[in-house]
Design a protein around this motif. Structure first.
Motif, PDB file in Angstrom:
ATOM      1  N   ARG A  61      53.566 -46.554  32.524  1.00 46.92           N
ATOM      2  CA  ARG A  61      52.667 -45.628  33.194  1.00 46.92           C
ATOM      3  C   ARG A  61      51.347 -46.340  33.484  1.00 46.92           C
ATOM      4  N   GLU A  62      50.841 -46.166  34.688  1.00 50.44           N
ATOM      5  CA  GLU A  62      49.619 -46.853  35.095  1.00 50.44           C
ATOM      6  C   GLU A  62      48.632 -45.872  35.712  1.00 50.44           C
ATOM      7  N   LEU A  63      47.359 -46.181  35.523  1.00 50.03           N
ATOM      8  CA  LEU A  63      46.307 -45.375  36.135  1.00 50.03           C
ATOM      9  C   LEU A  63      46.209 -45.708  37.617  1.00 50.03           C
ATOM     10  N   VAL A  64      46.218 -44.690  38.430  1.00 50.29           N
ATOM     11  CA  VAL A  64      46.132 -44.860  39.876  1.00 50.29           C
ATOM     12  C   VAL A  64      44.701 -44.620  40.357  1.00 50.29           C
ATOM     13  N   ALA A  65      44.109 -43.547  39.890  1.00 47.34           N
ATOM     14  CA  ALA A  65      42.759 -43.190  40.325  1.00 47.34           C
ATOM     15  C   ALA A  65      42.108 -42.333  39.253  1.00 47.34           C
ATOM     16  N   ALA A  66      40.788 -42.443  39.157  1.00 51.72           N
ATOM     17  CA  ALA A  66      40.046 -41.671  38.172  1.00 51.72           C
ATOM     18  C   ALA A  66      38.713 -41.252  38.748  1.00 51.72           C
ATOM     19  N   ILE A  67      38.167 -40.180  38.177  1.00 53.80           N
ATOM     20  CA  ILE A  67      36.903 -39.651  38.679  1.00 53.80           C
ATOM     21  C   ILE A  67      36.110 -39.047  37.534  1.00 53.80           C
ATOM     22  N   THR A  68      34.817 -39.310  37.502  1.00 53.78           N
ATOM     23  CA  THR A  68      33.951 -38.709  36.493  1.00 53.78           C
ATOM     24  C   THR A  68      33.489 -37.334  36.957  1.00 53.78           C
ATOM     25  N   TRP A  69      32.804 -36.608  36.064  1.00 59.44           N
ATOM     26  CA  TRP A  69      32.337 -35.270  36.437  1.00 59.44           C
ATOM     27  C   TRP A  69      31.322 -35.345  37.570  1.00 59.44           C
ATOM     28  N   SER A  70      30.633 -36.488  37.672  1.00 58.69           N
ATOM     29  CA  SER A  70      29.639 -36.660  38.734  1.00 58.69           C
ATOM     30  C   SER A  70      30.233 -37.312  39.978  1.00 58.69           C
ATOM     31  N   ALA A  71      31.576 -37.409  40.018  1.00 59.75           N
ATOM     32  CA  ALA A  71      32.301 -37.879  41.201  1.00 59.75           C
ATOM     33  C   ALA A  71      32.258 -39.384  41.421  1.00 59.75           C
ATOM     34  N   TYR A  72      31.941 -40.151  40.375  1.00 54.79           N
ATOM     35  CA  TYR A  72      32.136 -41.599  40.475  1.00 54.79           C
ATOM     36  C   TYR A  72      33.638 -41.863  40.371  1.00 54.79           C
ATOM     37  N   THR A  73      34.142 -42.700  41.265  1.00 54.66           N
ATOM     38  CA  THR A  73      35.586 -42.910  41.316  1.00 54.66           C
ATOM     39  C   THR A  73      35.979 -44.359  41.068  1.00 54.66           C
ATOM     40  N   ALA A  74      37.222 -44.535  40.674  1.00 54.77           N
ATOM     41  CA  ALA A  74      37.788 -45.864  40.491  1.00 54.77           C
ATOM     42  C   ALA A  74      39.261 -45.806  40.866  1.00 54.77           C
ATOM     43  N   TYR A  75      39.756 -46.919  41.415  1.00 55.67           N
ATOM     44  CA  TYR A  75      41.124 -46.957  41.907  1.00 55.67           C
ATOM     45  C   TYR A  75      41.829 -48.233  41.468  1.00 55.67           C
ATOM     46  N   ALA A  76      43.132 -48.123  41.310  1.00 54.73           N
ATOM     47  CA  ALA A  76      43.935 -49.320  41.114  1.00 54.73           C
ATOM     48  C   ALA A  76      43.900 -50.123  42.414  1.00 54.73           C
ATOM     49  N   ASP A  77      43.957 -51.440  42.287  1.00 50.40           N
ATOM     50  CA  ASP A  77      43.895 -52.289  43.483  1.00 50.40           C
ATOM     51  C   ASP A  77      45.000 -51.947  44.475  1.00 50.40           C
ATOM     52  N   SER A  78      46.149 -51.551  43.959  1.00 47.24           N
ATOM     53  CA  SER A  78      47.304 -51.298  44.819  1.00 47.24           C
ATOM     54  C   SER A  78      47.126 -50.083  45.729  1.00 47.24           C
ATOM     55  N   VAL A  79      46.163 -49.220  45.427  1.00 50.46           N
ATOM     56  CA  VAL A  79      45.989 -48.003  46.244  1.00 50.46           C
ATOM     57  C   VAL A  79      44.621 -47.909  46.906  1.00 50.46           C
ATOM     58  N   LYS A  80      43.759 -48.880  46.666  1.00 54.58           N
ATOM     59  CA  LYS A  80      42.427 -48.844  47.261  1.00 54.58           C
ATOM     60  C   LYS A  80      42.516 -48.778  48.774  1.00 54.58           C
ATOM     61  N   GLY A  81      41.721 -47.901  49.350  1.00 55.26           N
ATOM     62  CA  GLY A  81      41.713 -47.745  50.789  1.00 55.26           C
ATOM     63  C   GLY A  81      42.787 -46.801  51.312  1.00 55.26           C
ATOM     64  N   ARG A  82      43.724 -46.414  50.454  1.00 54.46           N
ATOM     65  CA  ARG A  82      44.802 -45.507  50.882  1.00 54.46           C
ATOM     66  C   ARG A  82      44.753 -44.173  50.159  1.00 54.46           C
ATOM     67  N   PHE A  83      44.338 -44.181  48.899  1.00 51.91           N
ATOM     68  CA  PHE A  83      44.288 -42.963  48.090  1.00 51.91           C
ATOM     69  C   PHE A  83      42.834 -42.550  47.885  1.00 51.91           C
ATOM     70  N   SER A  84      42.640 -41.245  47.748  1.00 53.32           N
ATOM     71  CA  SER A  84      41.302 -40.722  47.498  1.00 53.32           C
ATOM     72  C   SER A  84      41.386 -39.600  46.472  1.00 53.32           C
ATOM     73  N   ILE A  85      40.601 -39.713  45.419  1.00 50.35           N
ATOM     74  CA  ILE A  85      40.583 -38.694  44.377  1.00 50.35           C
ATOM     75  C   ILE A  85      39.308 -37.872  44.507  1.00 50.35           C
ATOM     76  N   SER A  86      39.437 -36.583  44.242  1.00 52.73           N
ATOM     77  CA  SER A  86      38.279 -35.692  44.288  1.00 52.73           C
ATOM     78  C   SER A  86      38.465 -34.604  43.233  1.00 52.73           C
ATOM     79  N   ARG A  87      37.390 -33.909  42.938  1.00 49.95           N
ATOM     80  CA  ARG A  87      37.479 -32.827  41.956  1.00 49.95           C
ATOM     81  C   ARG A  87      36.526 -31.705  42.325  1.00 49.95           C
ATOM     82  N   ASP A  88      36.867 -30.521  41.860  1.00 47.75           N
ATOM     83  CA  ASP A  88      36.019 -29.346  42.025  1.00 47.75           C
ATOM     84  C   ASP A  88      35.770 -28.805  40.622  1.00 47.75           C
ATOM     85  N   ASN A  89      34.615 -29.106  40.079  1.00 50.88           N
ATOM     86  CA  ASN A  89      34.318 -28.725  38.698  1.00 50.88           C
ATOM     87  C   ASN A  89      34.270 -27.208  38.521  1.00 50.88           C
ATOM     88  N   ALA A  90      33.820 -26.501  39.542  1.00 54.45           N
ATOM     89  CA  ALA A  90      33.743 -25.039  39.449  1.00 54.45           C
ATOM     90  C   ALA A  90      35.130 -24.416  39.345  1.00 54.45           C
TER      91      ALA A  90
END
Length: 123
Positions: free
Chosen positions: A44-73
């Motif tokens: 199992r591998e991490l693909v994308a992650a996001i902090t509560w303040s919307a800072y994001t990080a991506y695996a190299d294999s999906v950068k530019g293709r995947f986008s993570i977002s969140r709605d805290n409310a």
């Protein structure tokens, strides 16, 4: 605490899919959230992650293709997957981290897992 993932399915290479994850039972608004995936015979591998303040990080294999977002409310997290490739085929799991940061978001840092949703990309 439950994470409910949805949105997987079958798509042709080059297509798009959107995954959603809804948390119930408690709020994860201050926790890092992410999407992992596990392909047959692979770890199992991490693909994308996001902090509560919307800072994001991506695996190299999906950068530019995947986008993570969140709605805290709404206690939800989403993964938009574009330009999908056959190698993106896997079971995708949403996850809530024990921590607010995402710098070391490994499986060991996961507080809660979603049930997994299958994404199949045909060539």
């Amino acid at each position: 605490v439950q994470l409910q993932a949805s949105g997987g399915g079958l798509v042709q290479a080059g297509g798009s899919l959107s995954l959603s994850c809804a948390a119930s039972g408690r709020t994860f608004s201050r926790n890092g959230m992410g999407w992992f995936r596990q392909a047959p015979g692979k770890e199992r591998e991490l693909v994308a992650a996001i902090t509560w303040s919307a800072y994001t990080a991506y695996a190299d294999s999906v950068k530019g293709r995947f986008s993570i977002s969140r709605d805290n409310a709404k206690n939800t997290v989403h993964l938009q997957m574009n330009s999908l490739k056959p190698e993106d085929t896997a079971v995708y799991y949403c996850a809530a981290s024990r921590y607010s940061g995402i710098g070391y978001f490994t499986s060991a840092a996961v507080a809660s897992w979603g049930q997994g949703t299958l994404v199949t990309v045909s060539s």
